[in-house]
Each structure stands twice: as structure tokens, then as C-alpha cells.
Scaffold this motif. Sequence first.
Motif, short mmCIF file in Angstrom:
data_model
loop_
_atom_site.label_atom_id
_atom_site.label_comp_id
_atom_site.label_asym_id
_atom_site.label_seq_id
_atom_site.Cartn_x
_atom_site.Cartn_y
_atom_site.Cartn_z
N ASP A 87 0.90 -1.37 -0.49
CA ASP A 87 -0.33 0.00 0.14
C ASP A 87 1.14 1.27 -0.19
O ASP A 87 0.36 2.72 0.10
CB ASP A 87 -0.49 -0.12 1.45
N GLN A 88 2.13 0.96 -0.44
CA GLN A 88 2.96 2.05 -0.48
C GLN A 88 4.07 2.48 -1.58
O GLN A 88 3.69 0.76 -1.93
CB GLN A 88 4.35 1.87 0.91
N PRO A 89 4.51 3.03 -2.16
CA PRO A 89 5.77 2.84 -2.86
C PRO A 89 6.81 1.43 -2.80
O PRO A 89 7.14 1.94 -1.28
CB PRO A 89 5.90 4.41 -3.59
N LEU A 90 7.04 1.01 -3.67
CA LEU A 90 8.16 -0.04 -3.05
C LEU A 90 9.11 0.91 -3.38
O LEU A 90 10.02 1.93 -4.22
CB LEU A 90 8.58 -1.59 -4.76
N THR A 91 10.40 0.77 -2.68
CA THR A 91 12.23 0.75 -3.17
C THR A 91 12.77 -0.12 -3.10
O THR A 91 12.61 -0.70 -2.48
CB THR A 91 12.15 2.09 -1.51
N GLY A 92 13.84 0.38 -3.48
CA GLY A 92 15.32 -0.42 -4.08
C GLY A 92 16.24 -0.58 -3.21
O GLY A 92 16.85 0.68 -2.13
N PHE A 93 17.09 -1.19 -2.25
CA PHE A 93 18.03 -0.99 -2.04
C PHE A 93 19.10 -2.06 -2.37
O PHE A 93 19.02 -3.02 -2.52
CB PHE A 93 17.28 -1.61 0.09
N ILE A 94 20.42 -1.85 -1.85
CA ILE A 94 21.75 -2.56 -1.84
C ILE A 94 21.51 -3.43 -0.88
O ILE A 94 22.10 -3.07 0.44
CB ILE A 94 22.43 -2.37 -2.02
N PRO A 95 21.80 -4.52 -0.57
CA PRO A 95 22.39 -5.94 0.75
C PRO A 95 23.16 -4.96 1.02
O PRO A 95 24.63 -5.53 0.28
CB PRO A 95 22.08 -6.82 -0.06
N GLN A 96 23.49 -5.59 2.22
CA GLN A 96 24.87 -5.36 2.69
C GLN A 96 25.90 -6.44 2.65
O GLN A 96 25.90 -7.73 2.18
CB GLN A 96 24.63 -5.75 4.51
N GLY A 97 27.18 -5.92 1.78
CA GLY A 97 27.91 -7.20 1.10
C GLY A 97 28.21 -6.70 -0.06
O GLY A 97 29.01 -7.73 -0.61
N THR A 98 26.94 -6.28 -0.22
CA THR A 98 26.70 -6.51 -2.63
C THR A 98 28.04 -5.46 -2.92
O THR A 98 27.42 -4.86 -2.93
CB THR A 98 25.07 -6.63 -2.38
N ASP A 99 28.43 -5.98 -3.48
CA ASP A 99 29.11 -5.28 -4.95
C ASP A 99 28.46 -5.40 -6.18
O ASP A 99 28.15 -6.53 -6.36
CB ASP A 99 30.10 -5.96 -5.27
N LEU A 100 27.69 -4.10 -6.23
CA LEU A 100 26.48 -3.31 -7.52
C LEU A 100 27.43 -3.90 -8.90
O LEU A 100 27.62 -2.63 -9.32
CB LEU A 100 26.01 -2.94 -7.55
N LYS A 101 28.27 -4.71 -9.51
CA LYS A 101 29.20 -4.89 -10.63
C LYS A 101 29.42 -6.44 -11.52
O LYS A 101 29.11 -7.30 -10.41
CB LYS A 101 30.47 -4.56 -10.47
N GLY A 102 28.39 -6.85 -12.17
CA GLY A 102 28.27 -7.94 -12.72
C GLY A 102 26.88 -8.88 -12.50
O GLY A 102 26.40 -8.21 -12.17
#
Length: 242
Positions: free
Chosen positions: A73-88
Motif C-alpha cells: 500500500d506504499q511505493p516500493l523501494t530498492g536497497f543494496i544488500p549488505q556486502g553486495t558489490d553491484l558489478k557484474g
Amino acid sequence: MKFGHFLTFILSLGMIGGAHGNASTIQNVKEIRDTAKSFLESHYSAAQESTDSSRVKITVGKVDPRLRLAKCDQPLTGFIPQGTDLKGNSVLGVRCVGAVSWHIYVPVAVQIYQPTVVFKRPLRKGQVISAKDLAIEPIEISRFRVVTLNRKEEIVGSILKQNARVGQPATSAMACMVCKGDKLAVIAQNSAFSVSMEGEALEDGHYGETVRVKNANSKRIIRGTVVASRKVSVSLMLSAQK
């Protein structure tokens, strides 16, 4: 975990069981994927604006359409999980913070392309690198764990510490611009004057790195910044006027 495989973990109670529930009470899977993509585009937009030629390609993987999450019932939000490297190949979190809270992981792939110094021809360990040995090409740097170079000046004049193959991205660790035992030109300077002296490198160093140097005359050990092949710079402090 391989990109493209089902990768959705329910980390809190937000499921609507089996065949129960309808479209108005079930979270739309497309909205989850759209949230993940929008978050990543926003996350990398600043990096793309700070350089004229870096390019980021974002791919959001599949989320099982049979998933039955309570509609948020609220806008969804994204987040970076702890220890995650957003590459590849990686994962991104999408959460609902509403009357019913839940969060899941969505598979993503982030490819970062950047103009990179690469070797035009094979070179052997011990060879001096010249500008004609190098080229600038767009490379997907997200595939590499090491920091690549984007300016030839950062490695030209260095001595290779390992063999280099055609097309291989250049890194500072591959060569020393100042090598242990080298006879160096030491430039000591401040805003008022500069003086040159001879020294000996006591350790390997690459462009921009600080190394220990022994003054050839006084035998004093100082620290200088590598600025060119067999050349370091030392800053002198101005004496306070009385």
C-alpha cells in the motif's frame, strides 16, 4: 548463483497462499522489476554524469510470475544488500514498508564500460612500456577485480613486472615506474623554489604512489611521490617568517 535463475527470497511474512487472492491483493511482479531498474539507474546516474565517456548497461532478471506477495500500500523501494558489490551478476533488494511488510532479492546484471588503457602488442617482463605499445579502448571494467588505468601517462616509461598480452587492460600493479634500486631524480620544491638531487629507490612504486628514497649525498631516507619514470617529487615546507 547464475544470472537468470530464479532468485527470489522471501525474508518476511508477506505471502498470499496458493490460489487465494486476486489481482487487487497481489503485488504486480512487473512493478518489482521496474523498481529495481529505476533504483539502479538512479544509483549510477551520478557516476555517468561525472565522466564524459563511462557507460552503464543494466539488466534486471526474471522474478517468478507465480510469486504471491501481498500488494504493497506504499511505493516500493530498492536497497543494496549488505556486502553486495553491484558489478557484474549480482542481486538487488526490493522492499515494501506498509501495512504488510516484506522484502525480496531480484537478480541483476550491471556492466560498466569505460575507456581503458590496453596493450596493443605482447610485451615481456622487464620491458619498458612506451606510448606506442598502448591504446585506449572501451572495456567492461566490471569484469575485473583490479583497478584499470584510463590514461597512458600513468604507465608509460614503467618497467613490466609480468608479461602482457594483446588487449589486456593495464594496471598500476603490472609495472613499476620507479623500481627498487633505480637511480632517481628527486625534485624537492615548494611555491618559492625547487631543487634537484640524486636518490636511490628503496622500493617499487607506480604513478602517484609514495615511495621511500635514499638521498645519494646525505644518505637520508625521505619519502617522495612518483611523478614520472625514475622521478619523484618531494614537497618542502616554507619556514615561517619571524
